[in-house]
Design an enzyme around this catalytic site. Structure first.
Site, PDB file in Angstrom:
ATOM      1  N   ASN A 110       0.847  -1.188   0.000  1.00 47.98           N
ATOM      2  CA  ASN A 110       0.000   0.000   0.000  1.00 47.98           C
ATOM      3  C   ASN A 110       0.881   1.235   0.000  1.00 47.98           C
ATOM      4  O   ASN A 110       1.971   1.227   0.557  1.00 47.98           O
ATOM      5  CB  ASN A 110      -0.917  -0.001   1.227  1.00 47.98           C
ATOM      6  CG  ASN A 110      -1.872  -1.164   1.204  1.00 47.98           C
ATOM      7  OD1 ASN A 110      -2.431  -1.491   0.168  1.00 47.98           O
ATOM      8  ND2 ASN A 110      -2.041  -1.807   2.341  1.00 47.98           N
ATOM      9  N   GLY A 111       0.402   2.301  -0.633  1.00 49.26           N
ATOM     10  CA  GLY A 111       1.150   3.548  -0.652  1.00 49.26           C
ATOM     11  C   GLY A 111       1.924   3.769  -1.937  1.00 49.26           C
ATOM     12  O   GLY A 111       2.595   4.774  -2.084  1.00 49.26           O
ATOM     13  N   CYS A 112       1.832   2.826  -2.858  1.00 53.88           N
ATOM     14  CA  CYS A 112       2.500   2.970  -4.150  1.00 53.88           C
ATOM     15  C   CYS A 112       1.445   3.340  -5.193  1.00 53.88           C
ATOM     16  O   CYS A 112       0.350   2.777  -5.195  1.00 53.88           O
ATOM     17  CB  CYS A 112       3.175   1.659  -4.556  1.00 53.88           C
ATOM     18  SG  CYS A 112       4.483   1.135  -3.445  1.00 53.88           S
ATOM     19  N   VAL A 113       1.790   4.263  -6.077  1.00 55.37           N
ATOM     20  CA  VAL A 113       0.873   4.641  -7.146  1.00 55.37           C
ATOM     21  C   VAL A 113       0.732   3.474  -8.111  1.00 55.37           C
ATOM     22  O   VAL A 113      -0.370   3.095  -8.490  1.00 55.37           O
ATOM     23  CB  VAL A 113       1.362   5.909  -7.877  1.00 55.37           C
ATOM     24  CG1 VAL A 113       0.513   6.205  -9.089  1.00 55.37           C
ATOM     25  CG2 VAL A 113       1.353   7.088  -6.921  1.00 55.37           C
ATOM     26  N   SER A 114       1.858   2.883  -8.510  1.00 52.33           N
ATOM     27  CA  SER A 114       1.831   1.676  -9.329  1.00 52.33           C
ATOM     28  C   SER A 114       1.521   0.502  -8.419  1.00 52.33           C
ATOM     29  O   SER A 114       1.680   0.577  -7.205  1.00 52.33           O
ATOM     30  CB  SER A 114       3.196   1.444  -9.988  1.00 52.33           C
ATOM     31  OG  SER A 114       3.547   2.535 -10.795  1.00 52.33           O
TER      32      SER A 114
END
Length: 174
Positions: A78-82
């Site tokens: 979690n926390g990644c755009v990709s």
């Protein structure tokens, strides 16, 4: 670029002498990857950021394939755009546990960043992971100035996930 047997464009092997290790990885389960020192040496050879970005993408191509079943919510970072997935394996052989990882992403550059994170952390004990300052390494490589804020946040999310795993493994070991 060279054409692969499937007709796709891919990197030319041996483009840089030190990159040869990228093309000769063992194909066994949880195989050893390019080391962080090899990555550091290769980064020093590259003056232009376009070349460094290409190298990061090449690193992503060397990641061991992650089974589709492991692209699960439990492995998603979690926390990644990709989309990024990290699969953890904890080895226990009487001594301190060792955490090994496989990773994947749906974006080429992020897949390369995953490869760097894994080179830094995979195959280490929980204490070694907690003692390693990934942000300092990323800053040394110049990522602070050359990655978008979203990519930088994604890197931090990957590192936080691995450090959380290390803390949990330490707690279980004691």
């Amino acid at each position: 670029m060279a054409r692969t047997s499937g007709g796709e464009l891919g990197p030319k092997p041996y483009r840089f002498r030190l990159f040869a290790s990228l093309y000769w990885l063992e194909q066994e389960l949880w195989a050893d990857m390019t080391t962080i020192d090899e990555i550091r040496d290769n980064f020093e050879l590259l003056d232009e950021w376009d070349d460094r970005y290409r190298y990061v993408i090449e690193l992503g191509r060397t990641l061991e394939p992650m089974p589709e079943a492991e692209h699960s919510a439990a492995n998603k970072v979690n926390g990644c755009v990709s989309q990024v997935w990290l699969q953890k394996l904890v080895e226990r052989d009487g001594g301190a546990p060792v955490l090994k990882y496989r990773g994947d992403s749906d974006a080429h550059i992020v897949r390369g960043l995953v490869a760097i994170v894994l080179a830094l952390y995979s195959g280490r004990t929980p204490q070694q992971i907690l003692d390693t300052d990934a942000i300092a390494v990323f800053n040394e490589f110049g990522f602070r100035d050359h990655l978008t804020p979203q990519r930088s946040n994604g890197l931090r999310s990957m590192v936080e996930r691995i450090k959380t795993d290390a803390k949990e493994a330490l707690a279980e070991a004691s």
